[in-house]
Design a protein around this motif. Structure first.
Motif, PDB file in Angstrom:
ATOM      1  N   GLU A 179      -8.367  18.025   8.171  1.00 58.63           N
ATOM      2  CA  GLU A 179      -9.030  16.724   8.028  1.00 58.63           C
ATOM      3  C   GLU A 179     -10.045  16.482   9.146  1.00 58.63           C
ATOM      4  O   GLU A 179     -10.992  15.711   8.984  1.00 58.63           O
ATOM      5  CB  GLU A 179      -7.971  15.607   8.051  1.00 58.63           C
ATOM      6  N   ASP A 180      -9.871  17.178  10.262  1.00 56.07           N
ATOM      7  CA  ASP A 180     -10.682  16.899  11.454  1.00 56.07           C
ATOM      8  C   ASP A 180     -12.063  17.533  11.421  1.00 56.07           C
ATOM      9  O   ASP A 180     -12.921  17.160  12.224  1.00 56.07           O
ATOM     10  CB  ASP A 180      -9.958  17.404  12.713  1.00 56.07           C
ATOM     11  N   ARG A 181     -12.272  18.498  10.538  1.00 54.04           N
ATOM     12  CA  ARG A 181     -13.494  19.291  10.651  1.00 54.04           C
ATOM     13  C   ARG A 181     -14.228  19.340   9.316  1.00 54.04           C
ATOM     14  O   ARG A 181     -13.904  20.131   8.437  1.00 54.04           O
ATOM     15  CB  ARG A 181     -13.141  20.705  11.110  1.00 54.04           C
ATOM     16  N   PRO A 182     -15.252  18.499   9.125  1.00 54.22           N
ATOM     17  CA  PRO A 182     -15.984  18.492   7.865  1.00 54.22           C
ATOM     18  C   PRO A 182     -16.964  19.671   7.774  1.00 54.22           C
ATOM     19  O   PRO A 182     -17.430  20.205   8.780  1.00 54.22           O
ATOM     20  CB  PRO A 182     -16.760  17.172   7.907  1.00 54.22           C
ATOM     21  N   VAL A 183     -17.253  20.073   6.561  1.00 55.09           N
ATOM     22  CA  VAL A 183     -18.277  21.083   6.269  1.00 55.09           C
ATOM     23  C   VAL A 183     -19.275  20.476   5.298  1.00 55.09           C
ATOM     24  O   VAL A 183     -18.882  19.840   4.306  1.00 55.09           O
ATOM     25  CB  VAL A 183     -17.659  22.358   5.667  1.00 55.09           C
ATOM     26  N   VAL A 184     -20.571  20.671   5.572  1.00 53.11           N
ATOM     27  CA  VAL A 184     -21.622  20.152   4.700  1.00 53.11           C
ATOM     28  C   VAL A 184     -22.325  21.309   4.016  1.00 53.11           C
ATOM     29  O   VAL A 184     -22.637  22.332   4.637  1.00 53.11           O
ATOM     30  CB  VAL A 184     -22.642  19.308   5.494  1.00 53.11           C
ATOM     31  N   ILE A 185     -22.573  21.144   2.718  1.00 55.00           N
ATOM     32  CA  ILE A 185     -23.300  22.132   1.908  1.00 55.00           C
ATOM     33  C   ILE A 185     -24.521  21.438   1.323  1.00 55.00           C
ATOM     34  O   ILE A 185     -24.410  20.341   0.758  1.00 55.00           O
ATOM     35  CB  ILE A 185     -22.407  22.671   0.768  1.00 55.00           C
ATOM     36  N   GLU A 186     -25.670  22.072   1.452  1.00 57.14           N
ATOM     37  CA  GLU A 186     -26.920  21.523   0.901  1.00 57.14           C
ATOM     38  C   GLU A 186     -27.409  22.416  -0.231  1.00 57.14           C
ATOM     39  O   GLU A 186     -27.314  23.642  -0.156  1.00 57.14           O
ATOM     40  CB  GLU A 186     -28.010  21.478   1.974  1.00 57.14           C
ATOM     41  N   TYR A 187     -27.965  21.788  -1.275  1.00 57.56           N
ATOM     42  CA  TYR A 187     -28.695  22.561  -2.278  1.00 57.56           C
ATOM     43  C   TYR A 187     -30.018  21.850  -2.533  1.00 57.56           C
ATOM     44  O   TYR A 187     -30.044  20.705  -3.013  1.00 57.56           O
ATOM     45  CB  TYR A 187     -27.914  22.728  -3.583  1.00 57.56           C
ATOM     46  N   LEU A 188     -31.116  22.558  -2.192  1.00 59.37           N
ATOM     47  CA  LEU A 188     -32.439  21.922  -2.156  1.00 59.37           C
ATOM     48  C   LEU A 188     -33.473  22.766  -2.897  1.00 59.37           C
ATOM     49  O   LEU A 188     -34.667  22.701  -2.588  1.00 59.37           O
ATOM     50  CB  LEU A 188     -32.869  21.742  -0.685  1.00 59.37           C
ATOM     51  N   ALA A 189     -33.031  23.510  -3.895  1.00 56.40           N
ATOM     52  CA  ALA A 189     -33.918  24.491  -4.527  1.00 56.40           C
ATOM     53  C   ALA A 189     -34.021  24.244  -6.029  1.00 56.40           C
ATOM     54  O   ALA A 189     -33.850  23.118  -6.505  1.00 56.40           O
ATOM     55  CB  ALA A 189     -33.410  25.907  -4.224  1.00 56.40           C
ATOM     56  N   GLU A 190     -34.289  25.316  -6.794  1.00 55.28           N
ATOM     57  CA  GLU A 190     -34.486  25.180  -8.234  1.00 55.28           C
ATOM     58  C   GLU A 190     -33.179  24.773  -8.920  1.00 55.28           C
ATOM     59  O   GLU A 190     -32.090  25.068  -8.446  1.00 55.28           O
ATOM     60  CB  GLU A 190     -35.006  26.495  -8.826  1.00 55.28           C
ATOM     61  N   GLY A 191     -33.295  24.086 -10.043  1.00 56.59           N
ATOM     62  CA  GLY A 191     -32.106  23.640 -10.765  1.00 56.59           C
ATOM     63  C   GLY A 191     -31.672  22.235 -10.393  1.00 56.59           C
ATOM     64  O   GLY A 191     -30.680  21.723 -10.912  1.00 56.59           O
ATOM     65  N   THR A 192     -32.386  21.631  -9.472  1.00 53.01           N
ATOM     66  CA  THR A 192     -32.188  20.216  -9.175  1.00 53.01           C
ATOM     67  C   THR A 192     -33.567  19.596  -8.970  1.00 53.01           C
ATOM     68  O   THR A 192     -34.551  20.314  -8.752  1.00 53.01           O
ATOM     69  CB  THR A 192     -31.303  20.010  -7.928  1.00 53.01           C
ATOM     70  N   TYR A 193     -33.633  18.275  -9.066  1.00 49.11           N
ATOM     71  CA  TYR A 193     -34.894  17.580  -8.812  1.00 49.11           C
ATOM     72  C   TYR A 193     -34.796  16.658  -7.606  1.00 49.11           C
ATOM     73  O   TYR A 193     -35.765  16.025  -7.212  1.00 49.11           O
ATOM     74  CB  TYR A 193     -35.311  16.763 -10.043  1.00 49.11           C
ATOM     75  N   ARG A 194     -33.603  16.567  -7.037  1.00 51.20           N
ATOM     76  CA  ARG A 194     -33.370  15.729  -5.865  1.00 51.20           C
ATOM     77  C   ARG A 194     -32.429  16.492  -4.942  1.00 51.20           C
ATOM     78  O   ARG A 194     -31.702  17.377  -5.378  1.00 51.20           O
ATOM     79  CB  ARG A 194     -32.707  14.388  -6.281  1.00 51.20           C
ATOM     80  N   PRO A 195     -32.392  16.175  -3.669  1.00 54.78           N
ATOM     81  CA  PRO A 195     -31.461  16.868  -2.766  1.00 54.78           C
ATOM     82  C   PRO A 195     -30.020  16.649  -3.194  1.00 54.78           C
ATOM     83  O   PRO A 195     -29.603  15.523  -3.486  1.00 54.78           O
ATOM     84  CB  PRO A 195     -31.737  16.208  -1.412  1.00 54.78           C
ATOM     85  N   GLN A 196     -29.267  17.737  -3.231  1.00 55.89           N
ATOM     86  CA  GLN A 196     -27.842  17.647  -3.540  1.00 55.89           C
ATOM     87  C   GLN A 196     -27.053  17.981  -2.275  1.00 55.89           C
ATOM     88  O   GLN A 196     -27.261  19.022  -1.656  1.00 55.89           O
ATOM     89  CB  GLN A 196     -27.449  18.619  -4.648  1.00 55.89           C
ATOM     90  N   LEU A 197     -26.170  17.093  -1.888  1.00 56.38           N
ATOM     91  CA  LEU A 197     -25.382  17.249  -0.676  1.00 56.38           C
ATOM     92  C   LEU A 197     -23.903  17.236  -1.024  1.00 56.38           C
ATOM     93  O   LEU A 197     -23.455  16.447  -1.864  1.00 56.38           O
ATOM     94  CB  LEU A 197     -25.677  16.119   0.316  1.00 56.38           C
ATOM     95  N   THR A 198     -23.154  18.104  -0.378  1.00 54.97           N
ATOM     96  CA  THR A 198     -21.711  18.197  -0.593  1.00 54.97           C
ATOM     97  C   THR A 198     -21.010  18.115   0.752  1.00 54.97           C
ATOM     98  O   THR A 198     -21.424  18.785   1.711  1.00 54.97           O
ATOM     99  CB  THR A 198     -21.348  19.513  -1.296  1.00 54.97           C
ATOM    100  N   LEU A 199     -19.974  17.305   0.815  1.00 58.12           N
ATOM    101  CA  LEU A 199     -19.192  17.155   2.042  1.00 58.12           C
ATOM    102  C   LEU A 199     -17.741  17.512   1.741  1.00 58.12           C
ATOM    103  O   LEU A 199     -17.115  16.931   0.847  1.00 58.12           O
ATOM    104  CB  LEU A 199     -19.291  15.719   2.553  1.00 58.12           C
ATOM    105  N   VAL A 200     -17.228  18.494   2.484  1.00 57.05           N
ATOM    106  CA  VAL A 200     -15.817  18.873   2.375  1.00 57.05           C
ATOM    107  C   VAL A 200     -15.112  18.339   3.608  1.00 57.05           C
ATOM    108  O   VAL A 200     -15.485  18.668   4.747  1.00 57.05           O
ATOM    109  CB  VAL A 200     -15.653  20.405   2.300  1.00 57.05           C
ATOM    110  N   ARG A 201     -14.137  17.497   3.381  1.00 57.98           N
ATOM    111  CA  ARG A 201     -13.324  16.987   4.494  1.00 57.98           C
ATOM    112  C   ARG A 201     -11.862  16.999   4.052  1.00 57.98           C
ATOM    113  O   ARG A 201     -11.487  16.338   3.075  1.00 57.98           O
ATOM    114  CB  ARG A 201     -13.739  15.583   4.920  1.00 57.98           C
ATOM    115  N   GLY A 202     -11.059  17.769   4.771  1.00 60.39           N
ATOM    116  CA  GLY A 202      -9.654  17.869   4.402  1.00 60.39           C
ATOM    117  C   GLY A 202      -9.514  18.426   2.997  1.00 60.39           C
ATOM    118  O   GLY A 202     -10.120  19.431   2.640  1.00 60.39           O
TER     119      GLY A 202
END
Length: 541
Positions: free
Chosen positions: A410-433
Motif C-alpha cells: 500500500e505504501d508504494r504507488p506505481v504510475v503507468i502512462e499511455y500517450l500514443a496511438e489507440g487513444t485520443y487523450r492521455p491515459q493514466l493508471t495508478l496502482v496502489r496496494g
C-alpha cells in the motif's frame, strides 16, 4: 582508469602484454559486473517463475529460484520506446517528452549507462533499445549491433485522425492469423546475432581483464545489456522451440470476451486500430498464435541459459548480478486483445528477477509494487555510483525494507502512462496496494481490486463503497499531472515531429540507424601478440 587493452597505434592491432600466457585467471572485480537481459513484449505471466505451468523457461526459473523475484513489477508505458527511455533514465515518459514510438529523448538526460560509465564501468549494449533520433548510444561506450527497427521519426501518432484512418505502421491482426514456425525470420536473425555477440563480448571483458592484471592495473567492472526482440509479434519461433509444446498443452485465454464498449472504450479503440473489430481469429488460430508465443519465450529462455553458462565458464558468475526483465507484456487474446498498449495486467506487468551474490541480492519473493523506473537506481546502487534523485528506488533497498516489514504494498504507488496511438487523450493508471485506477478524459473511470478480481473483470469505480478510494486515487493523479497541459503538449509534439519527419524524407535522406564500428579482431599486424591476446586459458594446462 587506464585502457585495459594494449593497443598498437601503428597497426591498429589489439595486442596482449608480454608474457600474458603465464598470467593466472584474474581475481573477482569489485564492484560487481552487471548483466541486464531484456526481452520485448514478454509478459511476466508467461514464465514458470510467475506461476505459468505451461511455460518452459527452466533457465529463467532457476535464476528466480535462487534470486529476488518481484511479483508486481510494471512497465511505465506499455509501448517500446517510452518504456525503455523511462527505464534507462528513471524519469517518467511524460517528463522526458518521450510519448510514443516516434519520439526521441534528449541526449543530455543521464541514463544508467552514463551513470555507470561515469563510475568507471565499461558499458555495452547488444541488441535493441528502440532509441529514436541521432543519439543511438545514450551513454553506452559500445553498441555492438544495430537495432531491428528504424531509428527515424516514422511512427508518430496523430490524435487528429479519425479511428478508421490507420497509419501504415500500426499493429495488424495478420500477426495472429499467420503465426507459426519459421525456418528463418528477421527477428530470429537479429536475436541469434544478439546472443552470439553477447557471449563474445563476455569473452572480450575477460581478455581486457587479463591484460590489465598482467600490467598490474585495476580491472574494470562492466555493464552488459543484452536486449532481444522475441517474443514480440510476429509470432514466428524456430521449429525446435515450437516442438517443445504438445498440441493443447498451452491453455486458451481465460477471458477472451471483449469488455463492454461503454465501460472500456480504450480496448475497443485498440481492437479497431489493429483490425480485430473486422475479423477475429477462430479458436484454433488463437491456440496456434499462443503456442508460437510460448515457443518464442522458450527461445529467449535458451539465450538466458547460454549467457549464464558463459559467465560461469569464464569465472565471472560469482561476482556478477543478472537482471531479467521486459519492456511490457502481451495480452495474447485476453479480453479480445493482442499485443500491448493496454493498462491491463497482461500488457503492463513485466518480469523483474535479480540474481547474484547473496551479499548483494536479497533472495526471496516480494509483493511491493515496483516498475522499470526502479532499474536505474538499482544499477547505481550495485555499482556504488553517485546517488541521484529519481522517480524510482533501488530494488535491493525495496526488497530489504519489505523483508524488515518497513513497507507494505500500500505504501508504494506505481504510475503507468499511455500517450500514443489507440487513444485520443492521455491515459493514466495508478496502482496502489491491491487497487488499480485508470483515468482517461472522456472515458469512464476504472477501478479494479486485484486481490478479489485478479483478471480485472469487474470495474467497481461506480460502486458507492469505493467512492472514497476513487476520489483518493483521482486526487493523487491530479496532484501529479495537469492533464490539459499534458494533452496540449502531446498534440504540439506530434505536429512538430510530423513536420520534421516529412522534411527529412525529402531530398538526400540520412537515416539515424546505428551502424556498428568495424572490429579490431583476429590476427592483424603483430601476429603472435594478436593470437595471445585472444586466448582465455582453460583449467587443464
Amino acid at each position: 582508469m587506464s585502457d585495459p587493452q594494449n593497443i598498437s597505434h601503428h597497426t591498429g592491432t589489439v595486442s596482449p602484454p608480454e608474457h600474458s600466457s603465464t598470467v593466472s585467471p584474474p581475481p573477482s572485480v569489485s564492484p560487481p559486473n552487471i548483466v541486464v537481459i531484456q526481452a520485448d513484449q514478454m509478459a511476466a505471466q508467461a514464465l514458470g517463475a510467475y506461476g505459468d505451468d505451461a511455460a518452459k523457461t527452466p533457465h529463467i526459473d532457476a535464476l528466480a529460484e535462487q534470486g529476488a523475484v518481484f511479483d508486481r513489477a510494471y512497465c511505465n508505458s506499455p509501448l517500446c520506446a517510452p518504456s525503455r527511455a523511462s527505464m534507462m533514465t528513471g524519469v517518467m515518459p511524460s517528463e522526458l517528452g518521450c510519448f510514443d514510438n516516434g519520439d526521441d529523448f534528449p541526449s543530455s538526460v543521464p541514463t544508467f549507462a552514463h551513470r555507470l560509465r561515469h563510475a568507471g564501468y565499461h558499458t555495452a549494449l547488444v541488441g535493441r533499445m528502440h532509441f529514436i533520433g541521432a543519439d543511438q548510444h545514450h551513454g553506452f561506450e559500445e553498441r555492438l549491433t544495430t537495432d531491428v527497427y528504424p531509428a527515424d521519426l516514422d511512427m508518430v501518432p496523430d490524435w487528429t485522425l479519425p479511428l478508421e484512418e490507420k497509419l501504415q505502421w500500426y499493429h495488424d491482426a495478420d500477426a495472429v492469423f499467420t503465426a507459426g514456425v519459421s525456418k528463418a525470420s528477421v527477428q530470429q536473425d537479429f536475436d541469434d546475432e544478439v546472443g552470439f555477440r553477447s557471449l563474445r563480448h563476455l569473452n572480450d571483458r575477460v581478455r581486457a581483464n587479463q591484460a590489465a592484471a598482467a600490467k598490474g592495473e585495476e580491472q574494470q567492472p562492466f555493464l552488459l545489456v543484452s536486449s532481444f526482440i522475441h517474443p514480440h509479434d510476429p509470432y514466428e519461433p524456430p521449429q525446435e522451440h515450437w516442438d517443445r509444446f504438445a498440441e493443447g498443452e498451452i491453455p486458451d485465454p481465460m477471458h477472451p470476451e471483449v469488455p463492454d464498449a461503454a465501460e472500456d472504450p480504450h480496448s475497443h479503440r485498440l481492437r479497431a486500430m489493429s483490425g480485430f473489430d473486422q475479423r477475429y481469429p477462430d479458436i484454433e488460430q488463437v491456440r496456434n498464435a499462443r503456442r508460437a508465443y510460448y515457443a518464442a519465450v522458450s527461445y529467449i529462455d535458451d539465450h538466458v541459459g547460454k549467457i549464464r553458462e558463459r559467465l560461469e565458464t569464464l569465472g565471472l558468475l560469482e561476482n556478477t548480478v543478472i537482471l531479467v526483465t521486459s519492456d511490457h507484456g502481451d495480452m495474447l487474446g485476453e479480453k479480445g486483445l493482442w499485443y500491448k498498449m493496454s493498462p491491463y495486467e497482461r500488457s503492463s506487468r513485466v518480469p523483474m528477477i535479480a540474481y547474484g551474490p547473496e551479499h548483494l541480492v536479497p533472495a526471496g519473493r516480494y509483493q511491493t509494487p515496483v516498475s522499470l523506473l526502479d532499474l536505474m537506481p538499482t544499477l547505481v546502487d550495485l555499482a556504488g555510483a553517485r546517488k541521484t534523485e529519481s522517480a524510482g528506488d533501488s530494488l535491493l533497498e525495496i526488497a530489504t525494507r519489505e523483508q524488515a516489514g518497513e513497507i507494505t504494498p500500500e505504501d508504494r504507488p506505481v504510475v503507468i502512462e499511455y500517450l500514443a496511438e489507440g487513444t485520443y487523450r492521455p491515459q493514466l493508471t495508478l496502482v496502489r496496494g491491491q487497487y488499480k485506477y485508470v483515468l482517461c478524459p472522456g472515458d469512464p473511470e476504472q477501478l479494479f481490486d486485484l486481490v478479489s478480481d485478479p483478471d480485472e473483470l469487474h470495474n467497481v469505480a461506480s460502486e458507492e463503497k469505493h467512492a472514497g478510494r476513487v476520489a483518493q486515487l483521482h486526487g493523487e493523479l491530479d496532484a501529479r499531472y495537469d492533464l490539459t497541459a499534458l494533452e496540449s503538449g502531446i498534440l504540439a509534439s506530434q505536429d512538430r515531429r510530423r513536420l520534421v519527419a516529412e522534411a527529412l524524407s525529402m531530398g538526400k535522406i540520412r537515416a539515424f540507424d546505428h551502424n556498428p564500428d568495424p572490429e579490431q579482431r583476429y590476427v592483424r599486424g603483430d601476429f603472435w601478440s594478436s593470437l595471445e591476446y585472444g586466448t582465455i586459458r582453460g583449467g587443464n594446462r
